[in-house]
Every structure is written in C-alpha cells, then in structure tokens.
Design an enzyme around this catalytic site. Structure first.
Site, short mmCIF file in Angstrom:
data_model
loop_
_atom_site.label_atom_id
_atom_site.label_comp_id
_atom_site.label_asym_id
_atom_site.label_seq_id
_atom_site.Cartn_x
_atom_site.Cartn_y
_atom_site.Cartn_z
N GLU A 287 0.82 -1.21 0.00
CA GLU A 287 0.00 0.00 0.00
C GLU A 287 0.86 1.27 0.00
O GLU A 287 0.45 2.30 -0.51
CB GLU A 287 -0.94 -0.02 1.22
CG GLU A 287 -2.20 0.79 1.00
CD GLU A 287 -3.26 0.57 2.07
OE1 GLU A 287 -2.95 0.06 3.17
OE2 GLU A 287 -4.43 0.94 1.81
N HIS A 316 7.36 -27.34 0.59
CA HIS A 316 6.62 -28.42 -0.05
C HIS A 316 5.47 -27.87 -0.88
O HIS A 316 4.49 -28.56 -1.13
CB HIS A 316 6.11 -29.38 1.03
CG HIS A 316 7.23 -29.95 1.84
ND1 HIS A 316 7.84 -31.15 1.54
CD2 HIS A 316 7.91 -29.43 2.90
CE1 HIS A 316 8.82 -31.36 2.41
NE2 HIS A 316 8.88 -30.34 3.24
N LYS A 430 -13.72 2.37 -3.30
CA LYS A 430 -14.58 2.78 -2.18
C LYS A 430 -15.78 3.57 -2.71
O LYS A 430 -16.91 3.36 -2.30
CB LYS A 430 -13.79 3.66 -1.20
CG LYS A 430 -12.74 2.91 -0.41
CD LYS A 430 -12.08 3.85 0.60
CE LYS A 430 -10.85 3.22 1.21
NZ LYS A 430 -10.05 4.15 2.01
#
Ligand code: PA5
Length: 463
Positions: A287, A316, A430
């Site tokens: 950010e 793994h 937003k």
C-alpha cells in the site's frame, strides 16, 4: 539486536544475478541521501511514525486503560481493517499461545479476536464467541469512515444494546483520530472511553501507537519492551554512522532488485508465530509503494509485489517455483535463533530406524537447518535471498522488526520518489461501493459502473 545477512544477494557469492559492489555502493548512497532527508523531517517533528515513539504520555494512557480491564475480560474483540488490525494480529500471533491452546477462563490473560473482514458467516462465529463470555470490544479506525469497520460497529452496538442495555458503553473502547471524523464525534457524544491515533500517523504505520498498543496491553504484552526495541532501532538508524544500517540496506536491496526485474518480494518466516508478520509487511509494502505517479507527477508504476510464504511448510508448496520458475523473486527469510522450546527428537522405535538420523537433534535445529539449506539451494541457482535473524521472539525484538520495516519502506519510497504515506488508488473502489450501496453524493459513480455491468453477460459461463 536483530541481524541482516545479505551474503546471498551479492555477486561475489551468487554470481551473475547478485548485486555487484559498484551498484550496491551507488544505491546505498541514494538510500543515505533519503535517510538524511528523513532525519531532518524527524528532527522537525514531521515524521509521524518515528516521532510517535517518544510520546510517553500516549504510552502511559494506553497502559493505564489496559490495566483498567485487567482480570475482567476473556476476549478482546477488535473491529478494524488493514493498518487498524494487522499490527495487533501480528503481536498476538507472535507472543501469545495459539488460540486453540488458550483457555481465557483459566488464564489471567484474554485472547484476541480480530474482525478484519465482513464475511457474514465468519463474523457470526466470532460474535458468537465474543458474546459467550466477558468481552471488551475495540473499534479501531483512524478515519472512522471505513465501510467494513463501520458496518461491524453498527451491528455490534445493536447487539450490545440488546444484551447490556445502557451498559453497552462500558463494553466499547474506540481508537480513532484525536479530533476529526465521525467516530470521534460519536465518542464525544456518548462519553465513550477512547485513545487517539496520532494525527500524523497513518494506519499501516500505526502498530506502535494505541492502534497496536492497546490490544497488546490488554493481552498482557510488555509495551515498554516493545517500544524499547523500536526506539533502539530508530536511534541506531538515525545515527547515520559510516556503516549503513539495516533499514538502508533492506530498502536499497529491495529497490535495486526490483529494478532488475525481481518484482516479487517473498517474505518467508521459518516460524508459524511470525506468519502474521508477513501479512503486516505485505500491507505496509504494497500500500505504501504501489504507486502510479512520482512526487513530481511523472508516471512511475513503483513498487514490488509482496508474497507471503511460510517455512518449512512452503518448501513443499511454493519453493519449487522459487527455485526453477521465473527469475522474478527475491526471498527474505526470517529466522528465530532461539525457540522457547527446542523440542528434542527422540529415538526411533523398531520399524522406523530409517528416521534415526533425526534422533538427538531438535525441531528447532531442523527448522533452521532447513532454512539455510533452502537459501543455499536458491543461491546455487543464482537466486537471491536475505536472512534476518531474530535472537528470540519477544516484544523487544518485535519492536525492532516493526520499526525496521517501517523505516525501510519509507526509504524505499524515497528511492522510488513516491509518497509512501498515501493510497490514492483504492479510493475509486470505495466510491463505487458507496454508489452501489446508495450513499448520497455518489450517483455519478453508479452511472460509470453501468458500462461494466451491461457488457458483462456475453463473457460469462453459462451465458
Ligand atoms: O494503512 C492505511 O492507511 C489503511 O490500510 C487503513 O489502515 C485502513 O484502510 C483502515 O482505515 P481506518 O483506520 O481509517 O479505518
């Protein structure tokens, strides 16, 4: 003190893909110039996250409020998201027993439940636990206007009123801007207990303010030690001594490798307890640095992409790709020098003799041997990595680690010539949300969305 080992990042050791002395000197020189500029800002009180370290009054008030609830609660339930949640999550994960191993009814210490999402199925479960014993709810939001935290708050107040009537106010503490925002207004109107997020400190840099300190204090984490670690890292970094400090080194190495196409930054602690540190770092780095424009307004497309991995588990899973896939990664290993219990590996019983090479060693030894083996195998492939060693997982060393990465991120911002403290890109999403939720003043944005909504259908399966 934590230690940074960057042998596997230099040409001398990993050959062609490493950083040569000349380029290393050049980028470190630039990092030093950035740090000198930051030192001036810090001295003038204009470097929020650094200046907040010396606010003893803030620390005193936080500790006092935490003490007020000592022995009275089983759960600390934090409503908050992003920078308002990840610091507390990291601290609790690192320093407290695993939630499943905790029994808050028997232990003096409460457990932490962090509501940093709005998945209703998940939230329902958390609230069920929260309301099944004595809980303190924290609403943590610098702006007070965040949709996710706001919706949870409305839900919570309703529920608290149902259960406790007028007593709801005693169950809720707010951490928000000292003066601005709807949450501060609400706190004042209802005389709620609260603590401030220093005005100059943004969410992802706020772990060492009441945002992280209040939950930590309520959980019994040693706040003095946490701050001491950060302060020592700050003082050491800003001495600007002849040798470059770890924040300059990290910023310079991450920045330089990104410029050479290594735009994926893998954070790989060999410690489950540090797995949330990778989450915290990912937010901080992404950010802060993922920016379209430089400070001068030129297009830059700055940043590199943080990826979370966990050792030894991801050996793994992801490691095959890191070893043989695209040459686009730089791995940072986090190593714990000392685990609280090494867990000795006992003798092999009949039938398992082939495992007896493990006998006499410990899990702690094995996990750190695997870390080195992995970094060396990457090095053999000419793939760079860094190792940060932490003497012991405690509040003091976490304080160092938090501050080190905050400062490194801001220095990297200076190298990319961007503002590491804003996040303009996320605004549009937003606003689209507001428009779709019918918030007044965002009608235009809803129209903008129609183009995407109309044309979508033909590219769906089934149509
Ligand atoms: O780092 C940031 O600024 C953000 O990630 C914020 O922490 C996040 O958006 C939450 O904001 P607020 O604390 O205002 O609710």
């Amino acid at each position: 003190m934590i230690k940074l080992d960057y042998r596997f990042a230099v040409k001398e050791i990993i050959r062609k893909n490493g950083l040569g002395k000349t380029e290393m000197d050049a980028v470190l020189k630039k990092a030093r110039t950035v740090l000198k500029e930051l030192a001036k800002q810090r001295a003038a009180g204009g470097l929020g996250f650094a200046n907040a370290l010396s606010d003893r009054e803030m620390l005193r008030k936080t500790a006092e409020l935490a003490r007020h609830f000592e022995g009275r609660i089983e759960n600390v339930v934090a409503l908050g998201i992003g920078g308002s949640a990840l610091g507390a999550r990291t601290l609790a994960k690192a320093l407290l027993p695993e939630p499943l191993a905790q029994n808050p009814a028997l232990e003096k210490r409460p457990r932490l439940l962090v509501c940093d999402n709005i998945d209703p199925d998940w939230l329902k479960d958390i609230f069920k636990i929260a309301f099944s014993g004595p809980s303190l709810f924290l609403v943590i939001s610098k702006s007070g206007a965040t949709a996710e935290t706001g919706s949870q708050l409305l839900f919570l107040i309703n529920k608290l009123k149902q259960v406790y009537g007028e007593g709801w106010k005693d169950r809720l503490v707010a951490v928000t801007d000292p003066e601005k925002g709807i949450l501060r207004k609400f706190v004042n109107q209802h005389h709620l207990k609260s603590l401030p997020v220093p005005a100059q400190v943004g969410g992802r840099y706020s772990v060492l303010t009441p945002v992280g300190l209040l939950p930590a204090g309520l959980l019994g984490i040693d706040l003095e030690q946490l701050m001491r670690g950060a302060i020592e890292m700050d003082e050491m970094s800003f001495k600007l001594s002849k040798d470059f400090g770890p924040a300059e080194l990290l910023a310079a190495i991450y920045f330089q490798f990104a410029g050479k196409g290594r735009k994926i930054l893998v954070m790989m602690p060999y410690s489950n307890k540090l797995s949330d540190f990778s989450e915290w770092f990912a937010q901080l780095w992404a950010e802060s640095l993922g920016k379209k424009y430089s400070l001068a307004g030129r297009p830059v497309r700055a940043g590199s992409t943080p990826v979370r991995a966990l050792g030894a588990t991801d050996q793994h899973s992801q490691m095959q790709l890191y070893l043989e896939g695209p040459e686009d990664k730089l791995v940072t290993f986090l190593k714990l020098d000392k685990f609280s219990e090494p867990l000795a590996i006992p003798a092999a019983p009949a039938g398992l003799e082939e495992l007896s090479w493990l006998t006499g060693h410990s899990m702690a030894e094995l996990i750190n041997v695997e870390l080195f083996a992995t970094s060396a195998s990457l090095a053999r492939e000419g793939r760079p990595s860094l190792t940060i060693s932490i003497p012991k997982l405690d509040a003091y060393h976490l304080g160092q680690l938090f501050y080190l990465f905050e400062l490194a991120t801001v220095i990297a911002g200076g190298l990319w010539k961007i503002n590491p403290f804003d996040q303009p890109g996320v605004e549009l999403g937003k606003q689209y949300t507001y428009s779709l939720m019918g918030r007044k003043g965002f009608e235009e944005k809803k129209k903008e969305l129609e183009q995407f909504q109309k044309k979508g259908g033909q590219y769906c399966w089934p149509k």
